[in-house]
Design a protein around this motif. Structure first.
Motif, PDB file in Angstrom:
ATOM      1  N   CYS A 146      36.110  33.228  41.772  1.00 36.26           N
ATOM      2  CA  CYS A 146      35.521  34.576  41.771  1.00 36.26           C
ATOM      3  C   CYS A 146      34.426  34.702  40.705  1.00 36.26           C
ATOM      4  N   CYS A 198      31.885  38.333  50.412  1.00 36.14           N
ATOM      5  CA  CYS A 198      33.235  37.745  50.438  1.00 36.14           C
ATOM      6  C   CYS A 198      34.311  38.823  50.589  1.00 36.14           C
ATOM      7  N   THR A 199      34.213  39.891  49.797  1.00 36.46           N
ATOM      8  CA  THR A 199      35.219  40.955  49.879  1.00 36.46           C
ATOM      9  C   THR A 199      35.173  41.604  51.256  1.00 36.46           C
ATOM     10  N   CYS A 254      40.128  34.958  44.490  1.00 35.82           N
ATOM     11  CA  CYS A 254      39.644  33.582  44.660  1.00 35.82           C
ATOM     12  C   CYS A 254      39.550  32.821  43.333  1.00 35.82           C
ATOM     13  N   CYS A 314      40.258  43.073  45.284  1.00 40.20           N
ATOM     14  CA  CYS A 314      40.827  41.732  45.068  1.00 40.20           C
ATOM     15  C   CYS A 314      41.699  41.614  43.832  1.00 40.20           C
ATOM     16  N   HIS A 315      41.450  42.448  42.846  1.00 42.58           N
ATOM     17  CA  HIS A 315      42.032  42.182  41.523  1.00 42.58           C
ATOM     18  C   HIS A 315      43.056  43.188  41.058  1.00 42.58           C
TER      19      HIS A 315
END
Ligand code: SF4
Length: 276
Positions: free
Chosen positions: A176, A88-89, A173, A274-275
């Motif tokens: 996640c 996904c990443t 997401c 992502c975070h």
């Protein structure tokens, strides 16, 4: 040759603080802010980015992946992404960024990417770039800005923390897999439709023989059972109490710093792309 400066925003606290920091400390740089949208973000993320644009006085470029999550899920035979197989990443976050900078690098531009690794953080994931023309800078690390510094920057700018910090400390997401069980419980309460969507992805994955559930060791169906929810809540409360008892009071911040879920459960449970 053109010099370009880019800064990726995740919708999270640290990258937002870095954008504010760069604007104040390096107004001479024409920084291009961007957000890679997985299409599965919380509404609170978009709201926060909108407010950040106001503070920066500049639009944040949205980089959308060429193919969405559902497309890639099919390519991966309905196997859910996981910490071990984090497609996904790669497909939804890194690929759109690479596609965006590729023409710049091809033209010979020098691109500097600013990343929000704080001075108090260990980071194990390298930000090695594949191109000589793309370099990575870590201004918080270089200038000694830690978590308290980040919070102060956000408070002073009037932006504050993203509103989802009330219940989870990560952007990215809705489903996640880095989420802790308590965050799943809270997602179920705050965004039941997103929780249901995650549940249905999981059911399809299991049907296709995927070895992964979103949350380790149990399906979301099992996690949502009232007895299990009560247990998760009480485990979380006990963990929080233990941590609070260990923290030395800081006379400069009598209310204390917010305890991030990742601090509570260990920083390896997050994705730096992502975070942040
Ligand atoms: S937020 Fe989580 S699920 Fe989404 S792309 Fe990042 S690691 Fe994958």
């Amino acid at each position: 040759m053109v010099e370009r400066h880019v800064l990726g925003l995740s919708g999270g606290r640290d990258s937002a603080a870095l954008a504010v920091y760069m604007r104040h400390h390096h107004p001479e740089l024409d920084i291009e802010y961007f957000f890679t949208d997985t299409g599965k973000e919380l509404p609170e993320v978009y709201e926060y980015l909108g407010r950040l644009e106001g503070v920066l006085g500049k639009p944040i470029l949205r980089l959308n992946p060429d193919r969405d999550f559902d497309f890639w899920l099919m390519q991966y035979n309905s196997f859910l992404p996981s910490a071990q197989t984090r497609w996904c990443t790669r497909m939804l976050k890194l690929r759109p960024f690479e596609n965006w900078v590729k023409p710049m690098l091809k033209d010979g531009d020098e691109v500097t990417s600013y990343v929000a690794i704080r001075s108090d953080e260990d980071y194990r994931e390298g930000y090695s770039s594949k191109s000589q023309n793309l370099s990575v800078r870590l201004p918080f690390r270089e200038d000694g800005v830690d978590k308290a510094g980040v919070i102060e920057l956000l408070e002073a700018s009037g932006l504050g923390l993203p509103s989802y910090y009330e219940w989870r400390s990560r952007s990215g997401c809705t489903f996640c897999f880095f989420q802790q069980k308590i965050e799943w419980v809270r997602l179920m309460e705050r965004h039941p439709e997103a929780f249901e969507e995650a549940k249905s992805y999981e059911k399809t994955a299991v049907k296709h023989g995927s070895p992964f559930t979103w949350s380790q060791g149990e399906s979301l169906e099992e996690l949502a059972h009232p007895d299990r929810v009560a247990q998760i809540r009480s485990d979380h409360a006990a963990r929080l109490e233990r941590m609070k008892a260990k923290i030395q009071p800081n006379p400069l911040r009598p209310d204390g710093e917010p305890i991030d879920i990742d601090d509570l459960y260990g920083q390896s449970k997050m994705c730096l792309t992502c975070h942040k």
